[in-house]
Design a protein around this motif. Sequence first.
Motif, PDB file in Angstrom:
ATOM      1  N   GLU A  51      -2.992  -8.813  13.165  1.00 57.06           N
ATOM      2  CA  GLU A  51      -3.215  -9.397  14.492  1.00 57.06           C
ATOM      3  C   GLU A  51      -1.918  -9.960  15.069  1.00 57.06           C
ATOM      4  O   GLU A  51      -1.653  -9.828  16.264  1.00 57.06           O
ATOM      5  CB  GLU A  51      -4.273 -10.498  14.399  1.00 57.06           C
ATOM      6  N   ARG A  91      -0.462  -8.527  18.610  1.00 58.18           N
ATOM      7  CA  ARG A  91      -0.291  -9.430  19.757  1.00 58.18           C
ATOM      8  C   ARG A  91       1.157  -9.495  20.216  1.00 58.18           C
ATOM      9  O   ARG A  91       1.437  -9.624  21.404  1.00 58.18           O
ATOM     10  CB  ARG A  91      -0.798 -10.832  19.391  1.00 58.18           C
ATOM     11  N   TYR A 136      -4.684 -16.716  19.953  1.00 60.25           N
ATOM     12  CA  TYR A 136      -5.431 -15.645  19.296  1.00 60.25           C
ATOM     13  C   TYR A 136      -5.547 -15.819  17.792  1.00 60.25           C
ATOM     14  O   TYR A 136      -6.452 -15.260  17.171  1.00 60.25           O
ATOM     15  CB  TYR A 136      -4.762 -14.293  19.577  1.00 60.25           C
TER      16      TYR A 136
END
Length: 451
Positions: free
Chosen positions: A65, A69, A16
Amino acid sequence: MEELTPRKIVEYLDQYIIGQEEAKRAVAVALRNRWRAGRLPADIAKEISPKNILLIGPTGVGKTEIARRIASLTHAPFVKVEATKYTEVGYVGRDVESMVRDLVEEAVRLVKKEESALHGRDAEEEALKRIAEIMWPSKKQETRSPMDIIFGEKKQETPQDAGEKERRQELVERIRRGELDDRVIEIKVEDKGGAPQSDNEQANQISLMITNMMPKRMKKKKVTVRAARKILAEEAADEMVDMEVVKEKAIRYAEEKGIIFIDEIDKIAGRTGSSGGPDVSREGVQRDILPIVEGATVKTKYGQVKTDHILFMAAGAFHVSRPSDLIPELQGRFPIRVELSSLSREDLRKILTEPRQALVRQYTALLETEGLHVSFSEDGLDAIAEIASEVNSETEDIGARRLYTILEKVLEDLSFEAPDMEEKEVVVDSDYVHKKLGKITENIDISHYIL
C-alpha cells in the motif's frame, strides 16, 4: 514535486496507512532525494543512484500500500511484480527484464492519456461528425473513369442541396445538446482482443509481432448515442496522438520517475549450499535481477530504456530467510532497510474507521445501496479489532487482511437478507459481533479454518 516535502508525503500516507511511521519517513526521504538529484548539474546527477528501499515485515501491514500510494501521489509509472514469477536465464518462464518492459508499457499508457486529453475538444467534435454520418450517411461520389483521369477531364461535382448542409449541421447540434442520447446506433470499433499472454517472454514477443503485422480487426457494436460519443471521442483522440512523441516521453518518464515494486523477494533469498537444488535457481534469479537494479539498458518495443535511475522497492516477510541471505551484491543495492511492525489491536481498531478507504465505510456504503443503514457502535468496533488481534496472534499473522475475513463473517447474514429486510436500521455492537463469531472464536481449531 517541489511542494512534496518529506513531511507532506508522510501526511498524505497517513490518510491511507495506519502506523509504520519509520517506513513512511524512509520512503518520503527517498522520494525527496530523487527531486534533489533532478535539480543538480547533469554531471553530478548521473553519479547519484536512487536510494532503493527494502521493506521487511509480515503480510498485511502496509508494504504494498505504501508503494502504490507513493506512485499515485507522484503520478509516476508504477508496476508491482512478484519475484517468484521469474526464473533463471535458461529456464522457461518470465525473464527479469520483463519488469522493465511492463514499466514502459505503464508509462506509455500514462503519457498517452495525457496527450489524448490535449485533443479532448477536437476529438469530441470528430465524434459528433462520425455519429451524424452514421445516422445520416452522405451520398457516395461516383468514381471517375480511367479515360477521365488520362485526359484530365474534371468530373462535374453534384451541387449539394442548399438546405442539406444546414440540416446536417442541425443534426450535429441536436447530438451535441444530448437530444438523441438514448437512440441506439451501430458503430464499428477495433477488436482489441489480443494474443494470449504466457509466462514465456519469447512467445509473447512473437505473438505481438504477428498481431502487429495483421490488419486491424473491426467489429460492429450496437450502443446508445451517449455511449458512442465517449467511445468515438476516445478513438479519435488516440488517432490524433503522435505516437513518436508518446514513445519519447514515456521512455524518459520511465527512466526518471519509474517505480518498480518487487514483492516476495524473501522467497528467492536461498543461498547456494544451504539446501541444494532449488536454491541454485533462486540465486540465479537474484543474479539476473542484480544488473537491472544496478543499472542496465533494456530493449523494449518502444526503444532502449536505462534502469540507472528507476526507484526499486522490494518487500518480503522474511519469516524463514533473512535479508542477509540475499547475495551480497543485491543487498548492497538496497541501502535503506525498514522493518514494519505487526499491527496492534489499537492499529486494527483505527484501520476500521480512520483511513480514507476505511473498511467500515466500504461495507456500510455497499449495504446502503439496498436501503439498509448499518452503523457500528464503539464497543462493536473494539470487539472486531480484539478478535482480529487474537486470531492473528494465535494463528498466522496476516495483518489488516484479517479484518476483511472477520467483517465478511459478521455481515454475512445482513448481506444475504438486505434486499428483503423490512427493518432498515441495524446497529452492529459487541453483542452482535460475539453472536456471529462466538462459536468460531471459542474453538481455535475452527477459527484456523474460518477466520
